[in-house]
Design a protein around this motif. Structure first.
Motif, PDB file in Angstrom:
ATOM      1  N   LYS A 115       0.365 -19.001  -4.867  1.00 53.71           N
ATOM      2  CA  LYS A 115       1.436 -18.213  -5.468  1.00 53.71           C
ATOM      3  C   LYS A 115       2.786 -18.772  -5.031  1.00 53.71           C
ATOM      4  N   ASP A 116       3.678 -18.976  -5.994  1.00 57.63           N
ATOM      5  CA  ASP A 116       5.027 -19.443  -5.708  1.00 57.63           C
ATOM      6  C   ASP A 116       5.988 -18.266  -5.875  1.00 57.63           C
ATOM      7  N   THR A 117       6.422 -17.701  -4.751  1.00 57.04           N
ATOM      8  CA  THR A 117       7.284 -16.512  -4.802  1.00 57.04           C
ATOM      9  C   THR A 117       8.715 -16.862  -5.205  1.00 57.04           C
ATOM     10  N   ASN A 118       9.046 -18.154  -5.277  1.00 60.28           N
ATOM     11  CA  ASN A 118      10.409 -18.563  -5.614  1.00 60.28           C
ATOM     12  C   ASN A 118      10.628 -18.736  -7.112  1.00 60.28           C
ATOM     13  N   ILE A 119       9.568 -18.594  -7.906  1.00 58.79           N
ATOM     14  CA  ILE A 119       9.710 -18.858  -9.342  1.00 58.79           C
ATOM     15  C   ILE A 119      10.433 -17.737 -10.068  1.00 58.79           C
ATOM     16  N   LEU A 120      10.496 -16.553  -9.458  1.00 54.56           N
ATOM     17  CA  LEU A 120      11.134 -15.419 -10.109  1.00 54.56           C
ATOM     18  C   LEU A 120      12.538 -15.222  -9.548  1.00 54.56           C
ATOM     19  N   SER A 121      13.468 -14.996 -10.445  1.00 57.46           N
ATOM     20  CA  SER A 121      14.868 -14.923 -10.039  1.00 57.46           C
ATOM     21  C   SER A 121      15.198 -13.669  -9.223  1.00 57.46           C
ATOM     22  N   SER A 122      14.407 -12.623  -9.387  1.00 57.39           N
ATOM     23  CA  SER A 122      14.744 -11.362  -8.715  1.00 57.39           C
ATOM     24  C   SER A 122      13.478 -10.636  -8.279  1.00 57.39           C
ATOM     25  N   SER A 123      13.473 -10.184  -7.022  1.00 57.67           N
ATOM     26  CA  SER A 123      12.361  -9.377  -6.537  1.00 57.67           C
ATOM     27  C   SER A 123      12.384  -7.997  -7.176  1.00 57.67           C
ATOM     28  N   ILE A 124      13.591  -7.578  -7.589  1.00 58.92           N
ATOM     29  CA  ILE A 124      13.710  -6.271  -8.269  1.00 58.92           C
ATOM     30  C   ILE A 124      12.985  -6.330  -9.609  1.00 58.92           C
ATOM     31  N   ALA A 125      13.114  -7.475 -10.285  1.00 66.16           N
ATOM     32  CA  ALA A 125      12.484  -7.629 -11.597  1.00 66.16           C
ATOM     33  C   ALA A 125      10.973  -7.497 -11.504  1.00 66.16           C
ATOM     34  N   ILE A 126      10.362  -8.137 -10.500  1.00 69.41           N
ATOM     35  CA  ILE A 126       8.905  -8.068 -10.391  1.00 69.41           C
ATOM     36  C   ILE A 126       8.458  -6.667  -9.986  1.00 69.41           C
ATOM     37  N   ASP A 127       9.224  -6.006  -9.104  1.00 74.96           N
ATOM     38  CA  ASP A 127       8.855  -4.636  -8.716  1.00 74.96           C
ATOM     39  C   ASP A 127       8.936  -3.683  -9.906  1.00 74.96           C
ATOM     40  N   THR A 128       9.956  -3.886 -10.733  1.00 75.74           N
ATOM     41  CA  THR A 128      10.096  -3.069 -11.945  1.00 75.74           C
ATOM     42  C   THR A 128       8.927  -3.323 -12.895  1.00 75.74           C
ATOM     43  N   MET A 129       8.536  -4.609 -13.039  1.00 72.02           N
ATOM     44  CA  MET A 129       7.433  -4.961 -13.927  1.00 72.02           C
ATOM     45  C   MET A 129       6.115  -4.387 -13.398  1.00 72.02           C
ATOM     46  N   VAL A 130       5.929  -4.425 -12.086  1.00 68.53           N
ATOM     47  CA  VAL A 130       4.711  -3.849 -11.485  1.00 68.53           C
ATOM     48  C   VAL A 130       4.613  -2.364 -11.828  1.00 68.53           C
ATOM     49  N   ASP A 131       5.735  -1.641 -11.679  1.00 70.83           N
ATOM     50  CA  ASP A 131       5.735  -0.205 -12.006  1.00 70.83           C
ATOM     51  C   ASP A 131       5.413   0.014 -13.485  1.00 70.83           C
ATOM     52  N   THR A 132       5.978  -0.826 -14.352  1.00 73.91           N
ATOM     53  CA  THR A 132       5.746  -0.696 -15.796  1.00 73.91           C
ATOM     54  C   THR A 132       4.274  -0.882 -16.130  1.00 73.91           C
ATOM     55  N   ILE A 133       3.672  -1.932 -15.576  1.00 75.28           N
ATOM     56  CA  ILE A 133       2.258  -2.227 -15.845  1.00 75.28           C
ATOM     57  C   ILE A 133       1.367  -1.134 -15.258  1.00 75.28           C
ATOM     58  N   TYR A 134       1.711  -0.695 -14.047  1.00 74.36           N
ATOM     59  CA  TYR A 134       0.928   0.361 -13.394  1.00 74.36           C
ATOM     60  C   TYR A 134       0.902   1.626 -14.257  1.00 74.36           C
ATOM     61  N   ASN A 135       2.067   2.028 -14.722  1.00 73.88           N
ATOM     62  CA  ASN A 135       2.147   3.251 -15.538  1.00 73.88           C
ATOM     63  C   ASN A 135       1.363   3.088 -16.848  1.00 73.88           C
ATOM     64  N   GLU A 136       1.439   1.905 -17.435  1.00 69.09           N
ATOM     65  CA  GLU A 136       0.704   1.671 -18.681  1.00 69.09           C
ATOM     66  C   GLU A 136      -0.802   1.720 -18.454  1.00 69.09           C
ATOM     67  N   LEU A 137      -1.268   1.102 -17.368  1.00 74.28           N
ATOM     68  CA  LEU A 137      -2.700   1.114 -17.071  1.00 74.28           C
ATOM     69  C   LEU A 137      -3.191   2.527 -16.759  1.00 74.28           C
ATOM     70  N   VAL A 138      -2.380   3.306 -16.058  1.00 75.65           N
ATOM     71  CA  VAL A 138      -2.760   4.692 -15.748  1.00 75.65           C
ATOM     72  C   VAL A 138      -2.901   5.497 -17.035  1.00 75.65           C
ATOM     73  N   ARG A 139      -1.967   5.288 -17.956  1.00 78.68           N
ATOM     74  CA  ARG A 139      -2.065   5.995 -19.248  1.00 78.68           C
ATOM     75  C   ARG A 139      -3.324   5.576 -20.005  1.00 78.68           C
ATOM     76  N   LYS A 140      -3.636   4.301 -19.959  1.00 80.28           N
ATOM     77  CA  LYS A 140      -4.826   3.799 -20.649  1.00 80.28           C
ATOM     78  C   LYS A 140      -6.101   4.366 -20.027  1.00 80.28           C
ATOM     79  N   LEU A 141      -6.092   4.568 -18.707  1.00 77.23           N
ATOM     80  CA  LEU A 141      -7.273   5.127 -18.050  1.00 77.23           C
ATOM     81  C   LEU A 141      -7.546   6.557 -18.511  1.00 77.23           C
ATOM     82  N   VAL A 142      -6.496   7.249 -18.938  1.00 79.08           N
ATOM     83  CA  VAL A 142      -6.670   8.602 -19.458  1.00 79.08           C
ATOM     84  C   VAL A 142      -7.329   8.562 -20.838  1.00 79.08           C
ATOM     85  N   VAL A 143      -6.952   7.560 -21.636  1.00 80.64           N
ATOM     86  CA  VAL A 143      -7.406   7.484 -23.029  1.00 80.64           C
ATOM     87  C   VAL A 143      -8.719   6.723 -23.156  1.00 80.64           C
TER      88      VAL A 143
END
Length: 371
Positions: A155-183
């Motif tokens: 894993k290359d942690t330097n490829i992403l310009s912002s750690s905030i961006a990846i944390d935001t994306m993680v939250d987005t994916i997590y919420n989407e997967l949780v919703r899918k687990l309901v359906v």
């Protein structure tokens, strides 16, 4: 010539005597099978060849057509040789030839074929689903070895310009997967619902990189063909994604390897590749793959090194589909691995394109100076 059979009284074996060909060639044969061997020199001197006129045939492969000309006696071997000359990237043994919808091996008289008959070159490659084990893929491909080495997927942690961006994306994916687990339940038919959010997230994180994803892309190579669940594309080069059943992860790996090999075959005849990479050199570009059951992820890489092709496999990465906070850590890990693979592959492609562009410019300058 006329054949006469002579039985040797001492050993009881048959001999064949060739008469009327200017020689008395005699060869040993068994009673079950007698063969007469006559030298090419004798045949050339004594046999009068019929006067065959040259014929043109149209060969068709993958919607492309070429003309072949045969100026003498037409045989299957001569047609195969001509076809091989045209499409030299093909291993002709892996293809069948059809003439007027009849297999060439069953055609009654090739020399009676009318001019411009169409000879169809038909691939004998198998569907991806037929590759149920790694051993089977190795048997039919040019792969030297399959090696498990997680260092190939660091894993290359330097490829992403912002750690905030990846944390935001993680939250987005997590919420989407949780919703899918309901359906959805996590059965085979719904697995892609839990795979695509992670793939899309990794691509979005790379921010306008020109990388795209296609669902259900059909690919045909020398070894195998069929639909690939997802193909991530940059400059026509593929990263193949295979959805595997939880209890059939090995067959998923085997199918993914077959898909990687098939996608590399496109370099040799697909027009979009030939325009981008006219001077070859594509061996420096690795082909990458992902095998996922939704909860288990394995990464693959098809590389050319030390004059041979190898497959590298990563360790198994987990994605626990249970709505736990630990799932966020796993999502972030997957995003970093996928983004690192895509970035590495994109960099290699850009370097080769840049090199080819410089070489073309230098060649044009040299031609101008000579003129």
């Amino acid at each position: 010539g006329i054949m006469s059979w002579i039985e040797n009284e001492e050993d009881g074996q048959l001999y064949a005597k060739a008469i009327g060909l200017g020689a008395n060639d005699i060869c040993l044969a068994t009673k079950k099978r007698a063969e007469v061997f006559i030298t090419n020199k004798i045949l050339a001197r004594n046999v009068v060849k019929p006067d065959y006129k040259a014929k043109e045939f149209i060969c068709e492969f993958n919607n492309t057509q070429e003309t072949i000309i045969l100026e003498d006696f037409i045989t299957i071997e001569r047609i195969r040789y001509k076809v091989k000359q045209i499409w030299d990237q093909l291993n002709i043994e892996e293809f069948s030839l059809l003439i007027n919808f009849i297999n060439i091996d069953d055609y009654p008289d090739l020399n009676s074929l009318p001019n411009e008959s169409i000879i169809v070159v038909q691939s004998k490659c198998q569907p991806f689903s037929s590759f149920t084990s790694i051993h089977r893929v190795l048997r039919f491909s040019n792969i030297y070895d399959v090696i498990t080495d997680n260092n190939q997927f660091s894993k290359d942690t330097n490829i992403l310009s912002s750690s905030i961006a990846i944390d935001t994306m993680v939250d987005t994916i997590y919420n989407e997967l949780v919703r899918k687990l309901v359906v959805y339940d996590t059965s085979w038919s719904n697995l892609r619902e839990f795979v695509s959010p992670v793939l899309i997230g990794a691509i979005v994180l790379l921010d306008e990189s020109g990388i795209k994803m296609i669902a259900g892309k059909s690919i045909s190579g020398r070894l195998a063909n069929g639909l690939i669940d997802y193909v991530i594309v940059y400059q026509s080069v593929h990263l193949c994604v295979t959805i595997a059943k939880k209890w059939e992860i090995e067959s998923g790996i085997a199918q993914n390897i077959a898909q990687l090999v098939a996608s590399r075959d496109l370099f040799t005849y697909e027009e979009s590749f030939l325009k981008l990479f006219p001077d070859s050199g594509t061996n420096v570009i690795p082909s990458s793959g992902i095998i996922s059951t939704g909860s288990e992820w394995i990464f693959s890489k098809y590389v050319f090194e030390n004059d041979r092709w190898n497959i590298y496999l990563s360790k198994s990465y987990s994605l626990t589909l249970d709505k736990s906070e630990y799932m966020k850590i796993q999502i972030k890990q997957l995003l970093l691995v996928i983004a690192s693979i895509l970035t590495h592959q994109k960099t290699k492609i850009d370097e080769l394109l840049s090199f080819n562009k410089r070489r073309k410019t230098n060649n044009n300058q040299t031609i101008s100076e000579n003129i």
